[in-house]
Design an enzyme around this catalytic site. Structure first.
Site, PDB file in Angstrom:
ATOM      1  N   GLN A 118      10.876   4.015 -14.685  1.00 49.39           N
ATOM      2  CA  GLN A 118      10.757   2.744 -14.006  1.00 49.39           C
ATOM      3  C   GLN A 118      10.874   1.507 -14.935  1.00 49.39           C
ATOM      4  O   GLN A 118      10.626   1.763 -16.295  1.00 49.39           O
ATOM      5  CB  GLN A 118       9.062   2.335 -13.594  1.00 49.39           C
ATOM      6  N   THR A 178       0.825  -1.329   0.075  1.00 43.09           N
ATOM      7  CA  THR A 178      -0.104  -0.137   0.147  1.00 43.09           C
ATOM      8  C   THR A 178       0.849   1.227   0.040  1.00 43.09           C
ATOM      9  O   THR A 178       1.780   1.318   0.341  1.00 43.09           O
ATOM     10  CB  THR A 178      -0.898   0.163   1.281  1.00 43.09           C
ATOM     11  N   THR A 221      12.604  11.018  14.134  1.00 41.65           N
ATOM     12  CA  THR A 221      11.430  11.395  13.455  1.00 41.65           C
ATOM     13  C   THR A 221      10.776  10.255  12.686  1.00 41.65           C
ATOM     14  O   THR A 221       9.756  10.202  12.885  1.00 41.65           O
ATOM     15  CB  THR A 221      11.913  12.394  12.149  1.00 41.65           C
ATOM     16  N   LYS A 233       8.670   3.871   2.408  1.00 41.87           N
ATOM     17  CA  LYS A 233      10.232   4.202   2.261  1.00 41.87           C
ATOM     18  C   LYS A 233      10.615   5.449   3.260  1.00 41.87           C
ATOM     19  O   LYS A 233      11.051   6.344   3.019  1.00 41.87           O
ATOM     20  CB  LYS A 233      10.271   4.813   0.921  1.00 41.87           C
ATOM     21  N   TYR A 266      10.994  -2.672 -16.276  1.00 42.49           N
ATOM     22  CA  TYR A 266      10.771  -4.073 -15.859  1.00 42.49           C
ATOM     23  C   TYR A 266      11.279  -5.221 -16.384  1.00 42.49           C
ATOM     24  O   TYR A 266      11.947  -5.231 -17.377  1.00 42.49           O
ATOM     25  CB  TYR A 266       9.265  -3.910 -16.346  1.00 42.49           C
TER      26      TYR A 266
END
Lengths: 279, 279
Positions: free
Chosen positions: A221, A64, A103, A96, A223
């Site tokens: 990106q 998610t 923090t 991430k 693949y």
């Protein structure tokens, strides 16, 4: 003699892990016979739930980005947890984390999203150094959560290479109670270790950037196929996003067919890997 | 001849920037005579607003972690914007974006926090490569926003060093319309450039880990003084957190005194820097 974890079944590898989230994930993979994770990157709660309910039977893990959901309120988490129970998958908030220890501890535990309270697994960039692990661990370990480090990225020009990747793996080796594996493009076996030292760390490798139909997108990106990822690179979980749910969450039959297609491709690659003769 | 931006006043440097957020910040610094940013890391809206209203007169910038606020709703943003107008400071959501282009574009624009709609400046880790800049820029540039890259971190064992830092600066040099500077511990003058090439990029350097009373915390944060940061390392903005607002947001006089103390120390260091004889 060095153990070759990549020849073990997911079920056999449960015993290599002490972390409850790692064990849970491997148990689900063995039970459901799937190494497919779906990344659900939509901005409306309704679409989010619809896609997860459709792909649920085919996945070991739902990834998610809770912070992109426009109409989020905490009742959505209850719905997500109900689907996790119904379909038997683990939850991985792909946050991430990338800040200093104090923090990230707050970001993990607090705010409107309260990630640690519901996400079995989360991830972090190692760039701040080991303090990011201690910060997250102080929150997640008492809850039985697990952490993945981003040892590599699949984007063009990524800086997580070379000594960066090696340092990431060394940080993980020093925190095996909480760090269960990596987001990476290949096995981390032997990475960051001195020569002639046996590598007894069985890390889970979760790999994004997997596609059967396309080579990349306009934003960098890239693949690879499930076979390249699972067999050639000895990764454990394939992460697929739009390749499965496309652009219309209401196309249930089409989404289900794509999920099954990727699940089958991932499992076939895994079967090839564990049954291949030792060279 | 190479320009020495660190000898220019903040006011003179406005002309070196095309990005509206960079210009805004430099204008405020010149007008209010402060290079102090306060990092407001609290989890309750009431404390958040109270601290910002107290430190507002002394700062050029307020740094937020909006995702740690437990009782967030979007009306808090209106209150923050009203304080920004009242006290004349810029807003910097310290989100540390660190994902692929498509994802960061959604995280920046969407979700409950809608960061791009209110934060003049935000920041990102360069680790995914240039696609993180294009993703954020596609959202932020039309709104006049600016981006800082994390070229270095102040924590022990940080991996943002060496070629990582150099690559970060090269990425910034290639995107000067949107990247206005760095979170770093020193000037990036000449970093990532070939020898004998003039560096004409005037980057803003914002520096966390600044303290007058302490050397570090238990979670790996390390501290330096305003003079070390502004004079020795040629940074531009000092970022201070708990050193100013401590643990009790109701101690208004104490917080105000600390904010003034840091503001004076930062400005004194800046005066020393711009008036020092050229060696």
């Amino acid at each position: 003699m060095e153990k070759t974890f990549s020849r073990q079944t997911y079920g056999q590898r449960i015993q290599n892990h002490s972390n409850p989230a790692a064990k849970m994930l491997l148990e689900i993979m063995e039970r459901k016979k799937t190494n497919l994770a779906v990344s659900v990157d939509v901005t409306r709660s309704k679409d989010f739930i619809a896609i997860i309910d459709t792909v649920g039977p085919f996945v070991c893990l739902v990834k998610t980005h809770i912070d992109i959901i426009e109409d989020f309120d905490f009742s959505l988490i209850k719905q997500l947890q109900d689907l996790s129970d119904k379909h038997d998958f683990a939850i991985f908030e792909d946050r991430k984390f990338a800040d200093i220890g104090n923090t990230v501890a707050l970001q993990y535990s607090s705010g409107v999203h309260k990630i640690a309270s519901w996400s079995h697994i989360t991830n972090a960039h190692p760039v701040p150094g080991p303090s990011i692990i201690s910060g997250l661990s102080s929150v997640g370990l008492p809850l039985g959560r697990g952490l993945l480090l981003l040892a590599e990225m699949s984007t063009k020009g990524a800086l997580a290479v070379g000594t960066y990747t090696e340092e990431a793996v060394r940080m993980a080796r020093a925190h095996r109670d909480f760090v269960v594996g990596f987001i990476a493009q290949r096995t981390m076996k032997g990475v960051g270790m001195q020569d002639n030292v046996t590598d007894n760390d069985d890390f889970l490798i979760l790999t994004p950037g997997v596609g059967l139909d396309t080579k990349g997108d306009a934003m960098g990106q890239q693949y690879r196929t499930p076979r390249q990822v699972i067999v050639d690179s000895e990764c454990d979980v394939i992460i697929v996003g739009r390749g499965i749910y496309g652009k219309d969450p209401s196309l249930v039959d089409e989404i289900r067919a794509q999920a099954k297609r990727y699940m089958d491709a991932g499992w076939e690659a895994y079967q090839e890997r564990i049954s291949a003769p030792v060279v």
